[in-house]
Design an enzyme around this catalytic site. Structure first.
Site, mmCIF file in Angstrom:
data_model
loop_
_atom_site.group_PDB
_atom_site.id
_atom_site.type_symbol
_atom_site.label_atom_id
_atom_site.label_comp_id
_atom_site.label_asym_id
_atom_site.label_seq_id
_atom_site.Cartn_x
_atom_site.Cartn_y
_atom_site.Cartn_z
ATOM 1 C CB SER A 2 -0.911 0.034 1.229
ATOM 2 O OG SER A 2 -1.578 1.275 1.339
ATOM 3 C CE1 TYR A 18 -4.644 -2.532 4.446
ATOM 4 C CE2 TYR A 18 -3.836 -0.315 4.016
ATOM 5 C CZ TYR A 18 -4.236 -1.550 3.553
ATOM 6 O OH TYR A 18 -4.233 -1.820 2.207
#
Length: 254
Positions: free
Chosen positions: A147, A160
């Site tokens: 990400s 996350y």
């Protein structure tokens, strides 16, 4: 069909979103694709139907990651399905895409949230890869979905972001570990892509426009933007690239 004929690919979390687009693209390039999914059988069936309607080959594997015995169940079903397809045992392309998210600032994080995100995004990825490498042929490809949140401050989803940072570190170490086998290992780091996972963040036109403005192209990512890069990394054309995390955020936060 493209250059992946005769190859077998496993894409985790391929029932919908980015994983679905990756599975569709690899199948279009000629690979036999194992479409892994957790619980959404209807979405996985749609992915499989789309692949087969386009003349591709695929089969589904249902296994909920982050549970006891998850990886062993996944590969028992994978091995059996490959045999049923009449394909040679083994694996050529492993795409670690399955993941979960959870919005929480540092003072809101709970042990349960932390464990859930790391169990799926990090622990399951490591052991899916470990057992996958035992089946992977020389010159194979490992591609992890990370990400863009790893290169910016994103306190709204700190756990996350931490989990994806671990993915990047794992990718780097693994590339060195398996290089002698001709296996390349890379990660791809999308920014905001229109998927179910972040639908709540795009609830209003204003919210969607704000996210789109982060990219130099002033739009949200499409799942095909990511799938096309994965297709390149899965191909022979990427044979001299390994240990990299490729930004796929449309120039977000440049």
């Amino acid at each position: 069909m493209g250059g992946l004929e005769g190859k077998t690919a496993l894409v985790t979390g391929a029932g919908r979103g980015i994983g679905r687009s990756i599975a569709l693209r690899l199948a279009r390039e000629g690979a036999l694709v194992a479409v892994h999914y957790g619980t959404n059988e209807a979405a996985a069936a749609e992915t499989l139907a789309t692949i087969r309607d386009g003349g591709g080959r695929a089969f589904g594997i249902r296994t909920e990651l982050g549970t006891t015995g998850d990886v062993e169940r996944l590969y028992a079903r994978f091995d059996a399905a490959v045999a049923e397809q009449g394909a040679a045992p083994g694996l050529d392309i492993l795409v670690g895409n399955a993941g979960v998210s959870g919005s929480a600032r540092i003072d809101e994080v709970t042990p349960a949230l932390f464990d859930r995100i790391f169990d799926v995004n990090v622990k399951a990825l490591l052991f899916v890869t470990q057992l996958g490498l035992r089946r992977m042929r020389e010159g194979g490809r490992v591609i992890n979905v990370s990400s863009a949140a790893t290169r910016i401050a994103y306190p709204e989803s700190v756990v996350y972001s931490m989990s994806k940072g671990a993915v990047n570190t794992f990718t780097l170490a693994l590339a060195k570990e398996v290089g002698h086998r001709g296996i390349t290992v890379n990660a791809i780091a999308p920014g905001f892509v229109e998927t179910d996972m972040n639908a709540a963040k795009r609830r209003t036109p204003e919210a969607a426009a704000k996210l789109a403005s982060w990219s130099v192209f002033d739009r949200l990512g499409d799942t095909r933007d990511v799938a096309d890069i994965v297709s390149f990394l899965a191909s022979d054309a990427s044979r001299w690239i390994t240990g990299q995390c490729i930004d796929a955020s449309g120039g977000s936060h440049l």
